[in-house]
Design an enzyme around this catalytic site. Sequence first.
Site, PDB file in Angstrom:
ATOM      1  N   HIS A  21      24.679  82.756  96.308  1.00  0.00           N
ATOM      2  CA  HIS A  21      25.639  83.587  96.931  1.00  0.00           C
ATOM      3  C   HIS A  21      27.052  83.391  97.441  1.00  0.00           C
ATOM      4  O   HIS A  21      27.370  84.306  98.237  1.00  0.00           O
ATOM      5  CB  HIS A  21      24.387  83.306  98.469  1.00  0.00           C
ATOM      6  CG  HIS A  21      23.122  83.870  97.477  1.00  0.00           C
ATOM      7  ND1 HIS A  21      21.806  83.595  97.626  1.00  0.00           N
ATOM      8  CD2 HIS A  21      22.893  85.048  96.588  1.00  0.00           C
ATOM      9  CE1 HIS A  21      21.023  84.522  97.017  1.00  0.00           C
ATOM     10  NE2 HIS A  21      21.921  85.321  96.787  1.00  0.00           N
ATOM     11  N   LYS A  45       7.319  93.358 103.525  1.00  0.00           N
ATOM     12  CA  LYS A  45       7.409  91.767 102.223  1.00  0.00           C
ATOM     13  C   LYS A  45       7.761  90.329 102.713  1.00  0.00           C
ATOM     14  O   LYS A  45       8.433  90.171 103.478  1.00  0.00           O
ATOM     15  CB  LYS A  45       8.381  92.174 101.528  1.00  0.00           C
ATOM     16  CG  LYS A  45       9.039  91.767  99.837  1.00  0.00           C
ATOM     17  CD  LYS A  45       9.364  92.401  98.946  1.00  0.00           C
ATOM     18  CE  LYS A  45      10.940  91.561  98.559  1.00  0.00           C
ATOM     19  NZ  LYS A  45      11.480  92.215  98.586  1.00  0.00           N
ATOM     20  N   ARG A  96      25.145  90.174  88.462  1.00  0.00           N
ATOM     21  CA  ARG A  96      25.034  87.933  87.834  1.00  0.00           C
ATOM     22  C   ARG A  96      25.075  88.678  86.306  1.00  0.00           C
ATOM     23  O   ARG A  96      25.986  87.766  85.269  1.00  0.00           O
ATOM     24  CB  ARG A  96      24.532  87.028  87.990  1.00  0.00           C
ATOM     25  CG  ARG A  96      23.980  86.773  89.771  1.00  0.00           C
ATOM     26  CD  ARG A  96      22.740  86.397  89.958  1.00  0.00           C
ATOM     27  NE  ARG A  96      21.896  87.429  90.011  1.00  0.00           N
ATOM     28  CZ  ARG A  96      20.507  87.286  90.295  1.00  0.00           C
ATOM     29  NH1 ARG A  96      20.187  86.504  90.763  1.00  0.00           N
ATOM     30  NH2 ARG A  96      19.700  88.018  89.688  1.00  0.00           N
ATOM     31  N   SER A 134      17.530  82.534  94.072  1.00  0.00           N
ATOM     32  CA  SER A 134      16.740  82.136  95.260  1.00  0.00           C
ATOM     33  C   SER A 134      14.498  82.282  94.811  1.00  0.00           C
ATOM     34  O   SER A 134      14.383  80.607  94.790  1.00  0.00           O
ATOM     35  CB  SER A 134      16.607  83.158  96.309  1.00  0.00           C
ATOM     36  OG  SER A 134      17.970  83.432  96.476  1.00  0.00           O
TER      37      SER A 134
END
Length: 166
Positions: A21, A45, A96, A134
């Site tokens: 990031h 969430k 990515r 992450s």
Amino acid sequence: MKKAVLHAVYPGSFDPVTLGHMDIARRALGIFGRLTVAILENTDKAGFFSFAERQEIFLEAVREAGLRGVEVVHFSGLLTDFAQHIGADLVVRGLRAVSDFESELQMAQMNRRLSSELETVFMTPSEDVSYISSGLVREIASFGGDISSLVPHAATVRLAERFGRA
Ligand code: PNS
């Protein structure tokens, strides 16, 4: 001649921010000149870190990296509404791998349907950080693995604290 400054918004969960990031943030800042990192507050969430913690970690990482012209905020609701609210010119998203592409394309096209003026720009991270996520970082940290080369120092410290290894 002075370069024109564009205001880019970089949205995401950032739970926590990784060096991938940070690589995108640095590149986007270099091209556009102004960057708002927007952490999604999705109340249904449950995340790992709270939104305030994610913001603090990202802010520390921005300071650590010496990036000037980056703001870190959280937002709720539609990204298109938030982008309009802060006067952003474009959305930045990192790609990515090919596997990211399908959902990112769908999201970009849906956002264009919601706000025809708002462009999405995809950027690729440096290959040495392109495999970081992450989720994997949290998993490795939970088992005591070394994540110090995967995330900014601020995130390493917070993860160690959270897993009782500080
Ligand atoms: O880091 P993530 O979880 O991949 O980021 C996803 C994010 C925050 C960019 C996306 O979920 C989002 O923009 N949510 C805001 C709500 C919204 O606008 N939904 C419609 C998207 S097409």
